[in-house]
Design a protein around this motif. Structure first.
Motif, PDB file in Angstrom:
ATOM      1  N   LEU A  17       0.830  -1.207   0.000  1.00  0.00           N
ATOM      2  CA  LEU A  17       0.000   0.000   0.000  1.00  0.00           C
ATOM      3  C   LEU A  17       0.865   1.259   0.000  1.00  0.00           C
ATOM      4  CD1 LEU A  17      -2.460  -1.163   2.806  1.00  0.00           C
ATOM      5  CD2 LEU A  17      -2.880  -1.196   0.355  1.00  0.00           C
ATOM      6  N   SER A  18       2.093   1.132  -0.436  1.00  0.00           N
ATOM      7  CA  SER A  18       3.026   2.258  -0.396  1.00  0.00           C
ATOM      8  C   SER A  18       2.515   3.434  -1.219  1.00  0.00           C
ATOM      9  CB  SER A  18       4.394   1.821  -0.910  1.00  0.00           C
ATOM     10  OG  SER A  18       4.935   0.841  -0.053  1.00  0.00           O
ATOM     11  N   TYR A  19       2.772   4.628  -0.684  1.00  0.00           N
ATOM     12  CA  TYR A  19       2.416   5.900  -1.321  1.00  0.00           C
ATOM     13  C   TYR A  19       0.900   6.071  -1.506  1.00  0.00           C
ATOM     14  CZ  TYR A  19       7.333   5.228  -2.228  1.00  0.00           C
ATOM     15  OH  TYR A  19       8.669   4.947  -2.084  1.00  0.00           O
ATOM     16  N   ALA A  20       0.101   5.307  -0.785  1.00  0.00           N
ATOM     17  CA  ALA A  20      -1.361   5.431  -0.865  1.00  0.00           C
ATOM     18  C   ALA A  20      -1.833   6.559   0.050  1.00  0.00           C
ATOM     19  CB  ALA A  20      -2.024   4.119  -0.459  1.00  0.00           C
ATOM     20  N   THR A  21      -2.996   7.109  -0.272  1.00  0.00           N
ATOM     21  CA  THR A  21      -3.602   8.157   0.546  1.00  0.00           C
ATOM     22  C   THR A  21      -4.954   7.673   1.058  1.00  0.00           C
ATOM     23  OG1 THR A  21      -2.512   9.894  -0.712  1.00  0.00           O
ATOM     24  CG2 THR A  21      -4.451  10.535   0.542  1.00  0.00           C
ATOM     25  N   PHE A  22      -5.084   7.682   2.398  1.00  0.00           N
ATOM     26  CA  PHE A  22      -6.332   7.308   3.058  1.00  0.00           C
ATOM     27  C   PHE A  22      -6.874   8.508   3.835  1.00  0.00           C
ATOM     28  CE2 PHE A  22      -3.899   3.370   2.640  1.00  0.00           C
ATOM     29  CZ  PHE A  22      -4.842   2.503   2.136  1.00  0.00           C
ATOM     30  N   MET A  23      -6.559   9.698   3.374  1.00  0.00           N
ATOM     31  CA  MET A  23      -6.868  10.921   4.088  1.00  0.00           C
ATOM     32  C   MET A  23      -8.374  11.133   4.269  1.00  0.00           C
ATOM     33  SD  MET A  23      -4.813  14.354   3.332  1.00  0.00           S
ATOM     34  CE  MET A  23      -5.866  15.663   2.820  1.00  0.00           C
ATOM     35  N   GLU A  24      -8.758  11.471   5.518  1.00  0.00           N
ATOM     36  CA  GLU A  24     -10.127  11.814   5.885  1.00  0.00           C
ATOM     37  C   GLU A  24     -11.135  10.687   5.656  1.00  0.00           C
ATOM     38  OE1 GLU A  24     -10.996  15.461   3.827  1.00  0.00           O
ATOM     39  OE2 GLU A  24      -9.602  16.623   5.055  1.00  0.00           O
ATOM     40  N   LEU A  25     -10.681   9.444   5.660  1.00  0.00           N
ATOM     41  CA  LEU A  25     -11.597   8.322   5.443  1.00  0.00           C
ATOM     42  C   LEU A  25     -11.999   7.664   6.756  1.00  0.00           C
ATOM     43  CD1 LEU A  25     -10.035   6.574   2.326  1.00  0.00           C
ATOM     44  CD2 LEU A  25     -12.078   7.992   2.425  1.00  0.00           C
ATOM     45  N   ASP A  26     -13.156   7.049   6.757  1.00  0.00           N
ATOM     46  CA  ASP A  26     -13.624   6.267   7.893  1.00  0.00           C
ATOM     47  C   ASP A  26     -13.225   4.818   7.641  1.00  0.00           C
ATOM     48  OD1 ASP A  26     -14.841   5.021   9.984  1.00  0.00           O
ATOM     49  OD2 ASP A  26     -16.862   5.735   9.534  1.00  0.00           O
ATOM     50  N   LEU A  27     -12.121   4.404   8.237  1.00  0.00           N
ATOM     51  CA  LEU A  27     -11.626   3.034   8.084  1.00  0.00           C
ATOM     52  C   LEU A  27     -11.802   2.248   9.384  1.00  0.00           C
ATOM     53  CD1 LEU A  27      -8.313   3.645   6.074  1.00  0.00           C
ATOM     54  CD2 LEU A  27     -10.548   2.951   5.199  1.00  0.00           C
ATOM     55  N   HIS A  28     -12.863   2.559  10.136  1.00  0.00           N
ATOM     56  CA  HIS A  28     -13.060   1.813  11.377  1.00  0.00           C
ATOM     57  C   HIS A  28     -13.257   0.336  11.055  1.00  0.00           C
ATOM     58  CE1 HIS A  28     -17.351   2.186  10.417  1.00  0.00           C
ATOM     59  NE2 HIS A  28     -17.556   1.212  11.276  1.00  0.00           N
ATOM     60  N   LYS A  29     -12.625  -0.475  11.869  1.00  0.00           N
ATOM     61  CA  LYS A  29     -12.640  -1.937  11.735  1.00  0.00           C
ATOM     62  C   LYS A  29     -11.954  -2.427  10.448  1.00  0.00           C
ATOM     63  CE  LYS A  29     -16.439  -2.786  14.863  1.00  0.00           C
ATOM     64  NZ  LYS A  29     -17.693  -3.488  15.111  1.00  0.00           N
ATOM     65  N   ALA A  30     -11.173  -1.585   9.808  1.00  0.00           N
ATOM     66  CA  ALA A  30     -10.420  -2.032   8.625  1.00  0.00           C
ATOM     67  C   ALA A  30      -9.339  -3.017   9.070  1.00  0.00           C
ATOM     68  CB  ALA A  30      -9.772  -0.839   7.923  1.00  0.00           C
ATOM     69  N   ILE A  31      -8.917  -3.858   8.146  1.00  0.00           N
ATOM     70  CA  ILE A  31      -7.837  -4.806   8.408  1.00  0.00           C
ATOM     71  C   ILE A  31      -6.698  -4.480   7.447  1.00  0.00           C
ATOM     72  CG2 ILE A  31      -7.157  -7.233   8.330  1.00  0.00           C
ATOM     73  CD1 ILE A  31     -10.080  -7.902   9.097  1.00  0.00           C
ATOM     74  N   ILE A  32      -5.538  -4.185   8.032  1.00  0.00           N
ATOM     75  CA  ILE A  32      -4.333  -3.887   7.254  1.00  0.00           C
ATOM     76  C   ILE A  32      -3.212  -4.696   7.900  1.00  0.00           C
ATOM     77  CG2 ILE A  32      -2.775  -2.072   6.428  1.00  0.00           C
ATOM     78  CD1 ILE A  32      -5.049  -0.036   6.975  1.00  0.00           C
ATOM     79  N   THR A  33      -3.118  -5.982   7.554  1.00  0.00           N
ATOM     80  CA  THR A  33      -2.175  -6.869   8.230  1.00  0.00           C
ATOM     81  C   THR A  33      -1.086  -7.363   7.284  1.00  0.00           C
ATOM     82  OG1 THR A  33      -3.572  -8.794   7.785  1.00  0.00           O
ATOM     83  CG2 THR A  33      -3.892  -7.690   9.888  1.00  0.00           C
ATOM     84  N   ASP A  34       0.131  -7.463   7.845  1.00  0.00           N
ATOM     85  CA  ASP A  34       1.294  -7.973   7.111  1.00  0.00           C
ATOM     86  C   ASP A  34       1.530  -7.212   5.806  1.00  0.00           C
ATOM     87  OD1 ASP A  34       2.141 -10.245   8.817  1.00  0.00           O
ATOM     88  OD2 ASP A  34       0.127 -10.968   8.351  1.00  0.00           O
TER      89      ASP A  34
END
Length: 172
Positions: free
Chosen positions: A91-108
């Motif tokens: 996910l390098s150089y990605a933008t998640f700005m101002e997002l609702d990522l509650h309960k998101a999974i970002i593993t390994d």
């Protein structure tokens, strides 16, 4: 559209107003493709290259990405995002700005120089992810799990850290 897609190559294409529901994408290359006003609902991406995709006004609901390359994606352009799961992704150089990522999974994952400014990561699972040079400003980490994550720099005075789980020595 509800079907499996395998070994598809659609690079630098423009796809407009298509709904993908319960689709599986395996070994596909969609790099630099524009998905404009598209909906992805309950989709699974496995070993796909989605680098530099444009997601203007698209929707991603309950989508799972396994071993995918998503370099440089500006997720802040989506119209709706709900329950994303990234496992062993770049996910390098990605933008998640101002997002609702509650309960998101970002593993390994590798999330080098990703931006999470003003992002809601409440109850997110970010275990074992490398956040080298990523930016966290006014990010909500309430009950987020960062155990085993590494190379992050989170300023306590600029972010919300309530019941956030970290592991040593990275937390120092």
């Amino acid at each position: 559209v509800e079907r499996p897609f395998a070994e598809q190559t659609l690079t630098q294409e423009v796809i407009t107003a298509v709904t993908y529901e319960e689709c599986t994408f395996t070994n596909c290359n969609f790099s630099e493709t524009q998905f404009k006003r598209c909906t992805f609902r309950d989709c699974h991406f496995q070993d796909c290259d989605l680098s530099l995709i444009d997601v203007d006004y698209s929707s991603f609901q309950r989508c799972k990405f396994d071993q995918c390359t998503l370099i440089g994606v500006n997720w802040a352009k989506v119209s709706r995002i709900e329950r994303l799961e990234f496992n062993t992704c770049n996910l390098s150089y990605a933008t998640f700005m101002e997002l609702d990522l509650h309960k998101a999974i970002i593993t390994d994952c590798l999330a080098k120089e990703a931006t999470f400014a003003e992002t809601n990561l409440t109850e997110a699972n970010c275990t074992h992810t490398d956040f080298s040079d990523s930016r966290f400003i006014r990010t909500n980490f309430t009950k987020a799990d960062f155990r085993g994550a590494r190379n992050y720099a989170i300023a306590a005075e600029q972010n919300t850290l309530k019941k956030t789980r970290f592991s040593l020595p990275e937390a120092i």
